[in-house]
Design an enzyme around this catalytic site. Sequence first.
Site, PDB file in Angstrom:
ATOM      1  N   LYS A  16       0.883  -1.178   0.000  1.00  0.00           N
ATOM      2  CA  LYS A  16       0.000   0.000   0.000  1.00  0.00           C
ATOM      3  C   LYS A  16       0.915   1.220   0.000  1.00  0.00           C
ATOM      4  O   LYS A  16       1.409   1.651   1.041  1.00  0.00           O
ATOM      5  CB  LYS A  16      -0.882  -0.012   1.258  1.00  0.00           C
ATOM      6  CG  LYS A  16      -2.252   0.606   1.068  1.00  0.00           C
ATOM      7  CD  LYS A  16      -2.254   2.060   0.672  1.00  0.00           C
ATOM      8  CE  LYS A  16      -2.090   2.976   1.859  1.00  0.00           C
ATOM      9  NZ  LYS A  16      -1.841   4.383   1.454  1.00  0.00           N
TER      10      LYS A  16
ATOM     11  N   CYS B 181      13.363  10.613   7.644  1.00  0.00           N
ATOM     12  CA  CYS B 181      13.105  10.242   9.038  1.00  0.00           C
ATOM     13  C   CYS B 181      14.363  10.382   9.890  1.00  0.00           C
ATOM     14  O   CYS B 181      14.288  10.651  11.083  1.00  0.00           O
ATOM     15  CB  CYS B 181      12.597   8.815   9.094  1.00  0.00           C
ATOM     16  SG  CYS B 181      13.715   7.676   8.273  1.00  0.00           S
TER      17      CYS B 181
ATOM     18  N   GLU C  35       8.117  16.091  16.000  1.00  0.00           N
ATOM     19  CA  GLU C  35       8.664  15.916  14.654  1.00  0.00           C
ATOM     20  C   GLU C  35       7.944  16.864  13.693  1.00  0.00           C
ATOM     21  O   GLU C  35       6.718  16.831  13.582  1.00  0.00           O
ATOM     22  CB  GLU C  35       8.463  14.466  14.188  1.00  0.00           C
ATOM     23  CG  GLU C  35       9.066  14.214  12.819  1.00  0.00           C
ATOM     24  CD  GLU C  35       8.781  12.816  12.270  1.00  0.00           C
ATOM     25  OE1 GLU C  35       7.619  12.381  12.291  1.00  0.00           O
ATOM     26  OE2 GLU C  35       9.728  12.154  11.804  1.00  0.00           O
TER      27      GLU C  35
ATOM     28  N   GLU D 113       9.025   1.132  11.334  1.00  0.00           N
ATOM     29  CA  GLU D 113      10.033   2.195  11.248  1.00  0.00           C
ATOM     30  C   GLU D 113       9.264   3.504  11.315  1.00  0.00           C
ATOM     31  O   GLU D 113       8.534   3.854  10.383  1.00  0.00           O
ATOM     32  CB  GLU D 113      10.834   2.040   9.957  1.00  0.00           C
ATOM     33  CG  GLU D 113      11.658   0.752   9.986  1.00  0.00           C
ATOM     34  CD  GLU D 113      12.338   0.395   8.671  1.00  0.00           C
ATOM     35  OE1 GLU D 113      12.180   1.120   7.684  1.00  0.00           O
ATOM     36  OE2 GLU D 113      13.029  -0.629   8.657  1.00  0.00           O
TER      37      GLU D 113
END
Length: 484
Positions: free
Chosen positions: A176, A286, A388, A252
């Site tokens: 996906k 990331c 973040e 992750e």
Amino acid sequence: MTEFKNFIDGEWLATGRTFEDRNPVDNSVIGLVHEAGQAEVDAAVRAAQAALHGPWGGFTVQQRVDLLYGVADEINRRFDDFLAAEIADTGKPHSLASHVDIPRGAANFKVFADMIKNVPTESFSMETPDGGHALNYGVRTPRGVIAVVCPWNLPLLLMTWKVGPALACGNTVVVKPSEETPATATLLGEAMNKVGVPKGVYNVVHGFGPDSAGAFLTAHPGVNAITFTGETRTGEAIMKAAANGVRPVSFELGGKNAGIVFADCDFDAAVAGIARSAFENTGQVCLGTERVYVQRPIYERFVDALAVRARSLRPGRPLDEGTTFGPLISQEHRSKVLSYYEKARAEGAVVVTGGGVPDMPAGLEAGAWVEPTIWTGLPETSPVIREEIFGPCCHIAPFDTEAEVVAKANDTPYGLAATVWTRDAGVAHRMGRALDVGICWINAWFLRDLRTAFGGAKQSGIGREGGVHSLEFYTELRNVCVKL
Ligand code: NAD
């Protein structure tokens, strides 16, 4: 107009329920994406289950290895098509996508093909109570159907990082891709067919998360394991879905990574390294650095030098020579990043450089552009330092001692990566032990040996992938005990 269809059992499937895929450079529509519903996700999982028991299930390791090498070669043969698709979806500069995204996309198939050929399993000989012996040995078997749920920041690279080892281990996958970046996962379907990967081994379903393909896929009882890269909050939702049927997950997730610069560092290398870690891919990595701590003797000089770097970045069309800086992925993400730019200002940050939207030339004004931004002067409690942002921005604060900077760097719910700059080997190794992260770079950033463990500590992930660690997730390790 390009149409991105679902790829199920080796065939292209339109659903008629479409949404737009936009180019973030100028907000133009690239194509229409066919959203998969429950019925299409069911079909994809069924195809993947069936393929486990078809020709794929009987392939030798060498046959799988040959096919995966074929997939890598096909990505390289169609390098320009993959490159154009990735650039259109993400707006990233040609120089970046051609050096990182597409080559790594191909490499991920070869590395894990080599791995599965060469990694042994354990074996133990034991003495039995009757004076005889028994032999134990490990056998790796595929887990089954793996759901691969991907983000938009490095679409082909992060997707193949999971599909490569999953297929090497003999699993089948339903991918996906992010709703923002459907193109390269779709194109990979063509490559799979071209090289003869059996039908149903690689499937792609398009759509969103909640009430769409992402949620249908991760909740599907026919999925045997879920590997996911994306935000920590999304990971929580997927983990709840995975609880039904106690399916294993590999996550992750997000980060709020620290960059630590000691006064004894190679100054120019540190400035260049932190500039890359803060601004590469427009801060949408990331592993990127959004908190920088610089030892006091070089603090002022470092702030000035990093600002010079930030100001030298050139936003522009991906294919224009000289473009070194792309847009953010979408208008929606830009609103989020700009809300932090606003928050920083409201909290009294010193805006060293950037802080807004650049003036773009005609034709690019509607793109998702923001300026690379550096702040100083915020308290460590600020949301700008704790949350973040996933944009091209960082806050820089001075520090005095090693203990102080370790405490600051570790004071976060995240634990993905750190980048440390020092010439003192003792400091380097102590930092490697003290920082609570999955990956600690010393005098480097984003330097990846694909045989090494990759993943996050704390809320930055669950499990490790890379090298033999990927085999741990993508296989069941069975122990066979033979009484001799
Ligand atoms: P996201 O979590 O919003 O989306 C990732 C994927 O999950 C998309 O395909 C999305 O459609 C799907 N999704 C969303 N909600 C879902 C649900 N409830 N059920 C199932 N699927 C769902 O992440 P993003 O915005 O695409 O990517 C940026 C994030 O990814 C950042 O937090 C970044 O740190 C993280 N990231 C982490 C790593 C890593 O290796 N740790 C690498 C890249 C990106």
